[in-house]
Design a protein around this motif. Structure first.
Motif, PDB file in Angstrom:
ATOM      1  N   MET A 137       3.969   0.755   6.224  1.00  0.00           N
ATOM      2  CA  MET A 137       3.376   1.519   5.184  1.00  0.00           C
ATOM      3  C   MET A 137       4.419   2.486   4.735  1.00  0.00           C
ATOM      4  SD  MET A 137       1.800   4.396   3.786  1.00  0.00           S
ATOM      5  CE  MET A 137       2.082   5.328   5.367  1.00  0.00           C
ATOM      6  N   LEU A 138       5.345   3.270   5.703  1.00  0.00           N
ATOM      7  CA  LEU A 138       6.242   3.962   5.192  1.00  0.00           C
ATOM      8  C   LEU A 138       7.527   3.613   4.796  1.00  0.00           C
ATOM      9  CD1 LEU A 138       5.850   6.505   8.167  1.00  0.00           C
ATOM     10  CD2 LEU A 138       5.530   7.153   5.795  1.00  0.00           C
ATOM     11  N   GLU A 139       7.771   2.171   5.157  1.00  0.00           N
ATOM     12  CA  GLU A 139       8.902   1.290   4.391  1.00  0.00           C
ATOM     13  C   GLU A 139       8.386   1.211   3.010  1.00  0.00           C
ATOM     14  OE1 GLU A 139      10.259  -1.606   7.952  1.00  0.00           O
ATOM     15  OE2 GLU A 139       8.922  -2.402   6.516  1.00  0.00           O
ATOM     16  N   GLY A 140       7.380   0.878   2.688  1.00  0.00           N
ATOM     17  CA  GLY A 140       6.883   0.716   1.331  1.00  0.00           C
ATOM     18  C   GLY A 140       6.980   1.957   0.534  1.00  0.00           C
ATOM     19  N   ALA A 141       6.637   3.086   1.104  1.00  0.00           N
ATOM     20  CA  ALA A 141       6.788   4.387   0.500  1.00  0.00           C
ATOM     21  C   ALA A 141       8.083   4.671   0.197  1.00  0.00           C
ATOM     22  CB  ALA A 141       5.868   5.487   1.099  1.00  0.00           C
ATOM     23  N   GLY A 190      17.916   3.829  -7.071  1.00  0.00           N
ATOM     24  CA  GLY A 190      18.296   3.103  -6.158  1.00  0.00           C
ATOM     25  C   GLY A 190      18.125   1.795  -6.112  1.00  0.00           C
ATOM     26  N   GLY A 191      17.651   1.180  -7.291  1.00  0.00           N
ATOM     27  CA  GLY A 191      17.451  -0.224  -7.108  1.00  0.00           C
ATOM     28  C   GLY A 191      16.463  -0.947  -6.290  1.00  0.00           C
ATOM     29  N   ASN A 192      16.489  -2.168  -6.272  1.00  0.00           N
ATOM     30  CA  ASN A 192      15.307  -2.827  -5.428  1.00  0.00           C
ATOM     31  C   ASN A 192      15.774  -3.017  -3.963  1.00  0.00           C
ATOM     32  OD1 ASN A 192      12.985  -3.954  -4.756  1.00  0.00           O
ATOM     33  ND2 ASN A 192      13.614  -6.035  -5.858  1.00  0.00           N
ATOM     34  N   VAL A 193      16.252  -2.164  -3.343  1.00  0.00           N
ATOM     35  CA  VAL A 193      16.873  -2.073  -2.020  1.00  0.00           C
ATOM     36  C   VAL A 193      15.435  -1.764  -1.110  1.00  0.00           C
ATOM     37  CG1 VAL A 193      18.600  -1.414  -0.366  1.00  0.00           C
ATOM     38  CG2 VAL A 193      19.257  -1.805  -2.801  1.00  0.00           C
ATOM     39  N   PRO A 194      15.058  -2.532  -0.045  1.00  0.00           N
ATOM     40  CA  PRO A 194      14.202  -2.032   0.647  1.00  0.00           C
ATOM     41  C   PRO A 194      14.630  -1.145   1.829  1.00  0.00           C
ATOM     42  CG  PRO A 194      14.783  -4.265   1.247  1.00  0.00           C
ATOM     43  CD  PRO A 194      15.551  -3.838   0.171  1.00  0.00           C
ATOM     44  N   ILE A 219       0.769  -1.170  -0.086  1.00  0.00           N
ATOM     45  CA  ILE A 219       0.104   0.110   0.016  1.00  0.00           C
ATOM     46  C   ILE A 219       0.985   1.037  -0.050  1.00  0.00           C
ATOM     47  CG2 ILE A 219      -1.671   1.328   1.334  1.00  0.00           C
ATOM     48  CD1 ILE A 219      -2.957  -1.487   2.253  1.00  0.00           C
ATOM     49  N   GLY A 220       1.879   1.134   0.691  1.00  0.00           N
ATOM     50  CA  GLY A 220       2.686   2.377   1.025  1.00  0.00           C
ATOM     51  C   GLY A 220       3.320   2.613  -0.627  1.00  0.00           C
ATOM     52  N   SER A 264      10.811   2.877   0.213  1.00  0.00           N
ATOM     53  CA  SER A 264      11.234   2.223  -0.756  1.00  0.00           C
ATOM     54  C   SER A 264      11.061   2.460  -2.057  1.00  0.00           C
ATOM     55  CB  SER A 264      11.096   0.740  -0.580  1.00  0.00           C
ATOM     56  OG  SER A 264      11.419   0.275   0.708  1.00  0.00           O
ATOM     57  N   GLN A 265       9.820   2.566  -2.546  1.00  0.00           N
ATOM     58  CA  GLN A 265       9.412   3.108  -3.818  1.00  0.00           C
ATOM     59  C   GLN A 265      10.058   4.535  -4.114  1.00  0.00           C
ATOM     60  OE1 GLN A 265       7.916   1.739  -6.354  1.00  0.00           O
ATOM     61  NE2 GLN A 265       7.922   3.500  -7.400  1.00  0.00           N
ATOM     62  N   TRP A 266      10.074   5.590  -3.386  1.00  0.00           N
ATOM     63  CA  TRP A 266      10.658   6.757  -3.727  1.00  0.00           C
ATOM     64  C   TRP A 266      11.958   6.777  -4.008  1.00  0.00           C
ATOM     65  CZ3 TRP A 266       7.286   8.930   0.817  1.00  0.00           C
ATOM     66  CH2 TRP A 266       6.000   9.522   0.319  1.00  0.00           C
ATOM     67  N   LEU A 267      12.820   6.029  -3.113  1.00  0.00           N
ATOM     68  CA  LEU A 267      14.175   5.744  -3.509  1.00  0.00           C
ATOM     69  C   LEU A 267      14.434   4.904  -4.657  1.00  0.00           C
ATOM     70  CD1 LEU A 267      15.466   5.551   0.482  1.00  0.00           C
ATOM     71  CD2 LEU A 267      15.825   7.369  -1.249  1.00  0.00           C
ATOM     72  N   GLN A 268      13.798   4.145  -4.858  1.00  0.00           N
ATOM     73  CA  GLN A 268      13.863   2.980  -6.193  1.00  0.00           C
ATOM     74  C   GLN A 268      13.649   4.360  -7.372  1.00  0.00           C
ATOM     75  OE1 GLN A 268      11.368  -0.188  -6.418  1.00  0.00           O
ATOM     76  NE2 GLN A 268      12.453  -0.983  -8.353  1.00  0.00           N
ATOM     77  N   SER A 269      12.695   4.888  -7.283  1.00  0.00           N
ATOM     78  CA  SER A 269      12.607   5.859  -8.164  1.00  0.00           C
ATOM     79  C   SER A 269      13.606   6.924  -8.661  1.00  0.00           C
ATOM     80  CB  SER A 269      11.266   6.794  -8.315  1.00  0.00           C
ATOM     81  OG  SER A 269      11.484   7.864  -7.194  1.00  0.00           O
ATOM     82  N   GLN A 270      14.553   6.949  -7.687  1.00  0.00           N
ATOM     83  CA  GLN A 270      15.845   7.816  -7.819  1.00  0.00           C
ATOM     84  C   GLN A 270      16.901   6.916  -8.403  1.00  0.00           C
ATOM     85  OE1 GLN A 270      15.548  11.062  -6.809  1.00  0.00           O
ATOM     86  NE2 GLN A 270      13.615  10.691  -6.957  1.00  0.00           N
TER      87      GLN A 270
END
Length: 151
Positions: A113-117, A127-131, A43-44, A119-125
């Protein structure tokens, strides 16, 4: 920072929406299962996809862009501290559970929920698939997260 922190902590939340989110959090975090936490992470991530941040070149600009999104939801603010091999994310003045509710479950559900958000924001930068992972801490008004490659 503390002036901002106090300002956010004094904000009020709409009771109906706050209670509704509390019910969802309770449902997904009941029994403290990893499955419930993973659902909240998804959801995040979806929320971060709906509210993306522009690709940037500095942590400072990224922090500002994420804070702009957090402001939309009245969810406090973030401070980021780069270290040698990790990024420490301090989510400050996060919304607490509605009065007389289970604060520990709300805290864990919020963190998932914030872990997911994050993770997605950093991946969009790029950062790869690093949680991003929450570091359970005793600080009442700050949630600490760690973004780092596994060692």
């Amino acid at each position: 920072m503390f002036n901002d922190h106090d300002h956010y902590l004094q904000r009020s939340y709409q009771a109906g929406w706050h209670d509704l989110v509390n019910l969802f959090f309770n449902e997904f975090s009941a029994g403290e299962t990893e499955q419930g936490c993973e659902t909240l992470r998804r959801i995040g991530r979806m929320l971060a996809e709906w509210y993306p941040v522009d690709r940037v070149t500095t942590v400072s600009i990224l922090e500002n862009n994420i804070n702009t999104v957090l402001e939309l939801f009245n969810w406090g603010f973030v401070r980021m501290a780069p270290a040698q091999r990790e990024l420490i994310i301090m989510h400050c003045a996060w919304p607490h559970a509605p009065a007389s509710r289970d604060e520990a479950s709300w805290r864990k559900a919020s963190a998932c929920m914030l872990e997911g958000a994050y993770s997605q924001w950093l991946q969009s930068q790029g950062g790869g698939n690093v949680p991003v992972r929450w570091k359970d801490n005793a600080t009442e008004d700050v949630l600490l997260f760690r973004y780092a490659l596994a060692e």
